[in-house]
Design a protein around this motif. Sequence first.
Motif, PDB file in Angstrom:
ATOM      1  N   THR A   1      57.329 -12.076  48.035  1.00  0.00           N
ATOM      2  CA  THR A   1      57.026 -12.089  46.601  1.00  0.00           C
ATOM      3  C   THR A   1      57.959 -11.061  45.955  1.00  0.00           C
ATOM      4  OG1 THR A   1      55.413 -10.272  46.558  1.00  0.00           O
ATOM      5  CG2 THR A   1      54.593 -12.462  47.191  1.00  0.00           C
ATOM      6  N   PRO A   2      57.989 -10.975  44.623  1.00  0.00           N
ATOM      7  CA  PRO A   2      58.827  -9.954  43.974  1.00  0.00           C
ATOM      8  C   PRO A   2      58.445  -8.524  44.345  1.00  0.00           C
ATOM      9  CG  PRO A   2      58.223 -11.665  42.405  1.00  0.00           C
ATOM     10  CD  PRO A   2      57.422 -11.920  43.638  1.00  0.00           C
ATOM     11  N   HIS A   3      57.278  -8.315  44.939  1.00  0.00           N
ATOM     12  CA  HIS A   3      56.835  -6.975  45.328  1.00  0.00           C
ATOM     13  C   HIS A   3      57.395  -6.538  46.675  1.00  0.00           C
ATOM     14  CE1 HIS A   3      53.917  -6.912  42.046  1.00  0.00           C
ATOM     15  NE2 HIS A   3      53.526  -8.114  42.422  1.00  0.00           N
ATOM     16  N   THR A   4      57.979  -7.458  47.444  1.00  0.00           N
ATOM     17  CA  THR A   4      58.420  -7.144  48.797  1.00  0.00           C
ATOM     18  C   THR A   4      59.660  -6.259  48.792  1.00  0.00           C
ATOM     19  OG1 THR A   4      57.633  -9.331  49.508  1.00  0.00           O
ATOM     20  CG2 THR A   4      59.042  -8.126  51.034  1.00  0.00           C
TER      21      THR A   4
ATOM     22  N   TRP B   1      47.714  -1.061  50.250  1.00  0.00           N
ATOM     23  CA  TRP B   1      47.074  -2.011  49.336  1.00  0.00           C
ATOM     24  C   TRP B   1      48.009  -3.165  49.019  1.00  0.00           C
ATOM     25  CZ3 TRP B   1      42.051  -1.574  47.748  1.00  0.00           C
ATOM     26  CH2 TRP B   1      41.429  -0.336  47.971  1.00  0.00           C
ATOM     27  N   SER B   2      47.433  -4.299  48.746  1.00  0.00           N
ATOM     28  CA  SER B   2      48.199  -5.466  48.322  1.00  0.00           C
ATOM     29  C   SER B   2      47.382  -6.227  47.298  1.00  0.00           C
ATOM     30  CB  SER B   2      48.499  -6.378  49.525  1.00  0.00           C
ATOM     31  OG  SER B   2      49.131  -7.572  49.097  1.00  0.00           O
TER      32      SER B   2
ATOM     33  N   GLY C   1      47.196 -13.955  43.858  1.00  0.00           N
ATOM     34  CA  GLY C   1      45.757 -14.054  43.664  1.00  0.00           C
ATOM     35  C   GLY C   1      44.914 -13.476  44.783  1.00  0.00           C
ATOM     36  N   ILE C   2      45.559 -13.072  45.878  1.00  0.00           N
ATOM     37  CA  ILE C   2      44.828 -12.540  47.035  1.00  0.00           C
ATOM     38  C   ILE C   2      45.103 -11.043  47.168  1.00  0.00           C
ATOM     39  CG2 ILE C   2      44.491 -12.651  49.527  1.00  0.00           C
ATOM     40  CD1 ILE C   2      43.461 -15.079  47.987  1.00  0.00           C
TER      41      ILE C   2
ATOM     42  N   SER D   1      40.686  -9.144  53.451  1.00  0.00           N
ATOM     43  CA  SER D   1      41.371  -9.930  52.428  1.00  0.00           C
ATOM     44  C   SER D   1      40.357 -10.647  51.556  1.00  0.00           C
ATOM     45  CB  SER D   1      42.296 -10.972  53.076  1.00  0.00           C
ATOM     46  OG  SER D   1      43.270 -10.345  53.886  1.00  0.00           O
ATOM     47  N   GLY D   2      40.655 -10.705  50.265  1.00  0.00           N
ATOM     48  CA  GLY D   2      39.765 -11.389  49.330  1.00  0.00           C
ATOM     49  C   GLY D   2      40.472 -11.645  48.010  1.00  0.00           C
TER      50      GLY D   2
END
Length: 261
Positions: A171-174, A195-196, A203-204, A225-226
């Motif tokens: 994702t762009p966060h990686t 944290w993620s 959405g997860i 995970s949720g």
Amino acid sequence: MSDDNGSDYLSPPVQRATKLLRRIAEGDRVTNMSRTARELDISRTTLLRLLHTLEAERFIEPAGDSGWRIGPGLIAIAAHAFASGDLAEAAQPVLQALAESVGMSAHLGVLDGREVVYLVRRTPSAAFVSNIRVGSRLPAHAANMGRIILAHLPEAEVRALYAGAPMTAVTPHTATTVDGLLARLAQDREAGLAWSEGFFEPGIGSVAAAVRDARGRPVAAINVSGQVVNFEANRARIGAAVSDAAAEISGRLGFVMRKVA
């Protein structure tokens, strides 16, 4: 005819390799090759071949400025064995209780090279259940269980692990560079949790904590995970539950937290 103990079927090269691995595991970094070769009753040339073969298989790796130590390949094999032994036995009841307390799936994974492998999965009787399966492999630099293990390894070890390796963005966060990853790991280490919030899957949300062995080395990680919305409302409680669960598993493996004076 073989004798009663089956010695006719033993392989001397394998015996030499296992004896060398035991020595390294027991603290001999093989900084004095002549001495190690003499004590193993082999030539320096044979010892050198064994060292390079074991390194190629990732059973050992260079230890800092000199010598050798047990490498991630051998640790991964041991970790997979622990899936039916000590590690899983220690983790399963704790993960089940964690899953029920937060209403989300709880997992345990180990580092295998640049991937994190899921070894245990426990789900609650209701609420959110992840679709991750035991045996799944995720890139460690992008998945938070991988990040929190890497965060507790020496920087030089992380740099060596990713030297010249591609770091694909999930994702762009990686983080896609070693320096970027190390900056993220420093944040994870400071927080004590990785944290993620949609960092791996939109959405997860997820939060991970490291599991340590008796020596204090991070040998695994756990996470839950949720849906992101659940973390927004209960972030502190979920983070504390994961931290406590990781500490309990680590304690079952013999890790003793040192108190700061």
